[in-house]
Structures are given as structure tokens and as C-alpha cells.
Design a protein around this motif. Structure first.
Motif, PDB file in Angstrom:
ATOM      1  N   ARG A 144     -24.601  66.975 -12.120  1.00 38.78           N
ATOM      2  CA  ARG A 144     -23.149  66.926 -12.034  1.00 38.78           C
ATOM      3  C   ARG A 144     -22.555  65.968 -13.050  1.00 38.78           C
ATOM      4  O   ARG A 144     -23.243  65.122 -13.596  1.00 38.78           O
ATOM      5  CB  ARG A 144     -22.727  66.456 -10.646  1.00 38.78           C
ATOM      6  CG  ARG A 144     -22.440  67.588  -9.706  1.00 38.78           C
ATOM      7  CD  ARG A 144     -22.495  67.173  -8.264  1.00 38.78           C
ATOM      8  NE  ARG A 144     -23.158  68.239  -7.519  1.00 38.78           N
ATOM      9  CZ  ARG A 144     -22.589  69.396  -7.231  1.00 38.78           C
ATOM     10  NH1 ARG A 144     -21.363  69.645  -7.595  1.00 38.78           N
ATOM     11  NH2 ARG A 144     -23.246  70.328  -6.568  1.00 38.78           N
ATOM     12  N   LYS A 164     -24.753  72.783 -12.094  1.00 40.90           N
ATOM     13  CA  LYS A 164     -24.442  72.507 -10.693  1.00 40.90           C
ATOM     14  C   LYS A 164     -25.476  73.129  -9.771  1.00 40.90           C
ATOM     15  O   LYS A 164     -25.868  72.537  -8.771  1.00 40.90           O
ATOM     16  CB  LYS A 164     -23.053  73.050 -10.350  1.00 40.90           C
ATOM     17  CG  LYS A 164     -21.954  72.059 -10.594  1.00 40.90           C
ATOM     18  CD  LYS A 164     -20.735  72.489  -9.796  1.00 40.90           C
ATOM     19  CE  LYS A 164     -19.489  72.392 -10.634  1.00 40.90           C
ATOM     20  NZ  LYS A 164     -18.414  73.210 -10.078  1.00 40.90           N
ATOM     21  N   LEU A 165     -25.891  74.348 -10.115  1.00 42.16           N
ATOM     22  CA  LEU A 165     -26.905  74.999  -9.286  1.00 42.16           C
ATOM     23  C   LEU A 165     -28.206  74.210  -9.305  1.00 42.16           C
ATOM     24  O   LEU A 165     -28.978  74.239  -8.360  1.00 42.16           O
ATOM     25  CB  LEU A 165     -27.171  76.432  -9.781  1.00 42.16           C
ATOM     26  CG  LEU A 165     -26.040  77.433  -9.586  1.00 42.16           C
ATOM     27  CD1 LEU A 165     -26.415  78.769 -10.165  1.00 42.16           C
ATOM     28  CD2 LEU A 165     -25.701  77.585  -8.114  1.00 42.16           C
ATOM     29  N   CYS A 166     -28.444  73.495 -10.421  1.00 42.28           N
ATOM     30  CA  CYS A 166     -29.651  72.675 -10.517  1.00 42.28           C
ATOM     31  C   CYS A 166     -29.425  71.298  -9.909  1.00 42.28           C
ATOM     32  O   CYS A 166     -30.316  70.446  -9.975  1.00 42.28           O
ATOM     33  CB  CYS A 166     -30.062  72.505 -11.960  1.00 42.28           C
ATOM     34  SG  CYS A 166     -30.560  74.026 -12.737  1.00 42.28           S
TER      35      CYS A 166
END
Lengths: 311, 318
Positions: A109, A104-106
Motif C-alpha cells: 500500500r 493492493k491485492l498483494c
């Protein structure tokens, strides 16, 4: 000639008066496995953090994958995966949940993220444990989860800080195998270590670090012949007045030095026969002769023997 | 030097993860239990007493919040006490916890800025506090309706909602303080102790200090009214450095429509002369405590900014 993936020009980091990294110049080509070697506190981690834009250099410039880590850290961090020394995960979450968070940080999803995580977990042989909480993982499993994270991100550069420290020999061997397979995929790998033997077996090129400076840089084999004058180190235990002088006269012997009651002979090849003959002809008593290929450790010891005098 | 990319990249991801952590943690279970038991206890006994005066007071519902039956403090008193504890519990290990778990450098090596991590953590804490307080607020209103058998008026709903917002801001102040300590101290236990010390100072000792310090800073001249007024004003100013004072004054004005400032500052008898007694309209009450509300928000922004700056300058390596 392709552009270097990682380039550092006169990169310097000072903490107060202490110089952690001293005008470092470095170029790493695509697909290369590059080792930063040196004792603890030599400036390896600081160099890595500057390349990732996690710490600001005092002066100098770095480029990673064509981006400036200071001004475009997000671009750099999208392309480079980092596994810190003693990598930590959220212990209460499972391996899968940890990687989902990173995904998610990247900006990844849903199904895409899960597919990538699964493929990466399979690749590092951790798919059986992905649903277990990380607190149950062994050290080696955490390291592999760290690699899975880099794979999941789709990074083309992997930066590994002390990847095998604290691993048992079996886990260490498996881990090196994994790094080799990443290299075969064309990933550029920068790793730091104070364990020289491990690095010797997988690195294309290495840089020996001491007190923030690169002392030596090059291919492992070249370093050996340049620094040691040979690729073999033969240890001889013999009694006799002028044994050392006799061995030094053998053609192909570059250097003879006493080492703990023995003699360390640096030579261009396996000259055990010649050396034995020389010892016997000189009236010496040959007790033991042992030949090994030179290791990076020999290079390291030999090189830094001279450093305090030079400084 | 300008940097590219959004400072808010990853805020959502961090916030959702932290929120899930907050809501599922044992820590939160314990706190929720504590608040609901004390809150329900206070409100239940209060409603019993307030029921007696139904019909005499048009703002009977607000009394549920403000009336304390000794030895129990009022519901508002309980909140002034408990909100800081929840906020500190949610924030004290926010940043140093990442270092201690050795996850900080790995997370910051993802394509996000540090800003995203700090904002995300703060927003998650604030959202957790808001959810807990809103649930509590609904619970109290519900209990009131059920026990007294009448619904709150529109104005009562508005006033108590304003109070809810003020409580969340008050929680934000303490959350920002706890996060600040979690940036300053590498050890989570030290950060928690430091935050609790500040809370103890303001909750118990601040008023004593004010009493001690006021005569030293502004000695009163017994023959000069102006000097006496000055002394009282200095004392008020000092006591308003405490977020607890700001919160209780805000609560007083929002929840007690009869409050016209006589308990919030220096009003000489002649200033009150000719004043009509009776409730103030809601907007006037808001105007009355606007400085206190602004003070709460300002201290929360100030603390967060300090934490933010320190975090940006911190070295990543443990």
C-alpha cells in the motif's frame, strides 16, 4: 546442492478422458531459465496453472518455492509472478492504476507500493507511459507492463506463458534482453513457447513437450549432440548417383537424410570442406552447401519424427 | 483438502476497485439519471395529490411512497421495476468480463483466493445499489418535507427505513442472479439477456402464469370452502416464488400501517371479525411480512451460493 525451486512429481491432469498432462516430472533449480517447448495444446499452460494452484491436478504433486500450490496457494503466488499468454489489463485504467490494484491485492500500500511500481516501470522502460490508459498501449508495452507487475511484487520466480507470441521482431528482441537481465538478477524463470528459436537463445535447459509428456529434457547443447549426434546441420544440394553414401562415410557425419531435394547432414562440426571433397570425389555435382549451427528446431523435428512410431 | 490463508484476502482491494469502476462508469450515470427522473416525477405528482388530505392521515409521508396517480405507478411500483434493472446492469459482466479482458488469470495469480474476487465484486455492487437507493430515499423525504411543509414522524422514518433495507435486499437478489449468469455464460451479452429474460418473466408474465397454473395444480371445488381456500393458497404460494411479489408485499406491509394481512394471504371474514381497524404498530407490521423478508434474503443467499460454487469449479484458462 540447492533445493529445486520448482518441482513436479508425476503431475497429471485429465479433462474427462483427455489427458492434458501425463505424469510429468520436473525440477527447476534456483536462478535457472527453463523453457517448456511444444506445439499448442501440448499441455504447457495446464502445467503452469497447476504449478500456480489455479487448477487442481488429477494426481501427482508439485512444490513451488517449498510450498504446495494446492494447499498453500497464497504463499506460492506471493513468490511467483505470472504473466499469462496475451496478458490483459484494465483498458480504461492507466498502467499505474493497474499496477496499484495488483499491489493492493498483494497487500502493498501507499508510498511503498508507488516506489516499487516506479522502480519496476523504469526497469522495463515504461515509466514514460505509466499515466496513459492501457488501451493506448501496444502489445509489446502490455507485455512489459506484465513484467513490471512481477518485478513490483518482488517475486523470485517468474512464470511466463508464451511471452513473445505476437510481438514484432524488434519488440521480441528487447523482450528477450529484459528476460536476460532478470536472470542476471538471480530470478528463476519458467517460460513456455512454441517459438523454438527464441527459447534457444535464452534458456539454460528446455523440456520438449508433446501430448502432455516431456519427450526430451536437458541443456540445449546436450540435446543437440544426443538427438542429432552433432551440433551442426549442413544442407547439401548435389547431383550424382551415390552422393549421399559418400557423404555418410566422411568422419564426423552422424546422419544424412533427404530434405526437400537436398540432403540434411548432421555433423559434429563444420565439415563443409570434407563433404565437398567427398561429393566431388564421388563424381557428384556440388550445387550448394550451407552450414549452420543446429537449432532447437532441428532437434524438435528430428525427435518428434520418431514419436508416432514409438507410440 | 484444507487450504491455508484467508478466503477474504483481497476482498477490500477488489471491492474498492469495483466500486470506483461502478461509480465512474457511464452505465451508472445513465441509470442514476433514469431513476431520479422517474422517481422524482412519480413523487412530485403524488405529493400534489396527497397534500389535499393532510390532516386526515397520520401517515401522510408514507402515502408519498405508495400512492400512484394513474397512469403513473406509485414510487414503490417504480422501484419494483427499476431496482432489478440497476442490479442486472451492475452484475451481468462481473465474472465473464474478467475473462473477456483476459485479466482473470493475471488477477487470480495474485495472492488472493477466488472467493475474494467474487465477494469483492458482489459487495461493491451491493454498496453501489445501497448508495443509489439511500440517496433516492433521502431525496424523496426531502422533497416531501419541502413540498408539504411538515417533517415525518419517528414511526414514518422507521417504516420507510425498513422499506429501504428491503429494497436493498431485493436489489441483492437480482445482483446475485446477474452475477450467477455472468459465471455461467462466457459472453456478457448472453448473460445480460438471460438476466433480463428472468426479470421480464417475473415482472410481466408471472401473474398470468399463476392464473393459468393454479387451477391445474389445485382445482377448486365449488361446493367446498376448504378446497377454494386451498386453491387460493396455492396461487399465493406460486406468486411468491417471484421476488417481485415478495418485494411488493414487503413494501405494502411496511408502508401501509393499516395493512393487517387482508392483502397478504387468506383471511376469512370470521377471522377479521372483532378486529380493530386502524394502524398496526411497526413491530407487528414487521412480524406480518417477516416470511417475505426472510424469503428475499434466502433467495439472495441461495443464488449467490450457486454462483460461488460454479465459479470455484470453473477453469481459469480462457
Amino acid at each position: 546442492m540447492s533445493e529445486p525451486v520448482i518441482r513436479a512429481e508425476r503431475l497429471t491432469k485429465k479433462y474427462g478422458n483427455a489427458v492434458a498432462v501425463d505424469s510429468l516430472d520436473l525440477q527447476i533449480e534456483p536462478g535457472e531459465v527453463f523453457g517448456l517447448l511444444g506445439p499448442n495444446g501440448a499441455g504447457k499452460t495446464t502445467t503452469i496453472l497447476m504449478l500456480l494452484g489455479l487448477t487442481e491436478p488429477t494426481s501427482g504433486k508439485a512444490t513451488v518455492a517449498g510450498f504446495d500450490p494446492l494447499r498453500q496457494p497464497l504463499e506460492v503466488k506471493r513468490r511467483a509472478g505470472y504473466m499469462p499468454d496475451q496478458v490483459g489489463f484494465y483498458d480504461n485504467l492507466s498502467g499505474l492504476e493497474n499496477l496499484r490494484y495488483t499491489a493492493k491485492l498483494c497487500g502493498l500500500r501507499g508510498q511503498d507500493a508507488d516506489d516499487r511500481i516506479q522502480a519496476a516501470a523504469k526497469r522495463v522502460k515504461l515509466d514514460y507511459a505509466m499515466r496513459k490508459p492501457v488501451r493506448t498501449y501496444s502489445r509489446g508495452m502490455r507485455q512489459r507492463l506484465g513484467i513490471a507487475e512481477i518485478l513490483m511484487k518482488g517475486a523470485s520466480i517468474a512464470i511466463l506463458d508464451e511471452p513473445t507470441s505476437g510481438l514484432d521482431p524488434q519488440a521480441s528482441r528487447e523482450f528477450l534482453e529484459l528476460i536476460r537481465s532478470l536472470k542476471n538478477d538471480g530470478m528463476t524463470i519458467l517460460l513456455s513457447s512454441h517459438l523454438l528459436e527464441m527459447v534457444q537463445s535464452i534458456c539454460d535447459r528446455v523440456a520438449l513437450f508433446n501430448r502432455g509428456k516431456i519427450g526430451l529434457m536437458g541443456k540445449v547443447g546436450d540435446l543437440m549432440s544426443n538427438v542429432l549426434g552433432g551440433t551442426h546441420v549442413i544442407r547439401v544440394e548435389a547431383e550424382g548417383a551415390n552422393v549421399a553414401a559418400a557423404i555418410a562415410k566422411v568422419p564426423g557425419v552422424a546422419r544424412v537424410a533427404p530434405e526437400g531435394g537436398r540432403l540434411r547432414v548432421e555433423a559434429s562440426g563444420d565439415l563443409r570442406g570434407d563433404i565437398a571433397r567427398a561429393v566431388v570425389n564421388a563424381g557428384g555435382d556440388l550445387k550448394m552447401i550451407d552450414a549452420g549451427e543446429a537449432s532447437l528446431e532441428d532437434v524438435y523435428t528430428r525427435y518428434f519424427e520418431g514419436v508416432p512410431n514409438a507410440a | 483438502m484444507p487450504r491455508e490463508g484467508s478466503a477474504f484476502a483481497g476482498v477490500g482491494a477488489v471491492m474498492m476497485k469495483e466500486l470506483a469502476d461502478n461509480l465512474s462508469s457511464t452505465r451508472m450515470r445513465l441509470l442514476e439519471g433514469l431513476i431520479f427522473i422517474t422517481g422524482a416525477g412519480a413523487v412530485y405528482s403524488t405529493i400534489g395529490a396527497v397534500k389535499e388530505v393532510i390532516g386526515e392521515d397520520p401517515f401522510i409521508f408514507l402515502r408519498v411512497f405508495t400512492t400512484g396517480i394513474p397512469p403513473l405507478p406509485s414510487f414503490v411500483g417504480f422501484l419494483g421495476f427499476l431496482i432489478p434493472i440497476i442490479a442486472i446492469a451492475l452484475g451481468f459482466d462481473g465474472v465473464n468480463g474478467e475473462f473477456n479482458r483476459r485479466t482473470m488469470s493475471r488477477i487470480l495469480a495474485q495472492p488472493i483466493y477466488r472467493d475474494g474476487l467474487l465477494f469483492g465484486k458482489f459487495l461493491a455492487g451491493l454498496a453501489t445499489i445501497s448508495m443509489a437507493l439511500t440517496a433516492l430515499w433521502l431525496f424523496v423525504i426531502g422533497l416531501g418535507i419541502w413540498m408539504m411543509g411538515l417533517p415525518p414522524s419517528t414511526e414514518e422514518v422507521m417504516r420507510s427505513l425498513a422499506f429501504l433495507v428491503a429494497s436493498i435486499a431485493y436489489g441483492g437478489v437480482w445482483l446475485a442472479l446477474a452475477m450467477l449468469f455472468s459465471v455461467i455464460f462466457r459472453s456478457a451479452a448472453t448473460a445480460a439477456l438471460a438476466a433480463l429474460s428472468v426479470w421480464l418473466l417475473f415482472a410481466f408474465f408471472w401473474q398470468m402464469l399463476v392464473v393459468l397454473l393454479t387451477p391445474i395444480i389445485a382445482p377448486a371445488d365449488p361446493y367446498s370452502v376448504a378446497s377454494q381456500v386451498h386453491t387460493v393458497e396455492v396461487g399465493l404460494g406460486l406468486s411468491r416464488l417471484s421476488p417481485n411479489t415478495l418485494f411488493s408485499e414487503t413494501a405494502l406491509a411496511f408502508l401501509n400501517p393499516a395493512e393487517r394481512g387482508q392483502n397478504l394471504g387468506v383471511l376469512l371474514p370470521q377471522q377479521l371479525q372483532g378486529a380493530i381497524s386502524g394502524p398496526l404498530p411497526f413491530a407487528e407490521s414487521v412480524g406480518l411480512v417477516w416470511p417475505q423478508v426472510a424469503g428475499l434474503f434466502a433467495s439472495f443467499i441461495l443464488l449467490f451460493t450457486i454462483a460461488y460454487v460454479l465459479f470455484q469449479r470453473q477453469e481459469v484458462r480462457a
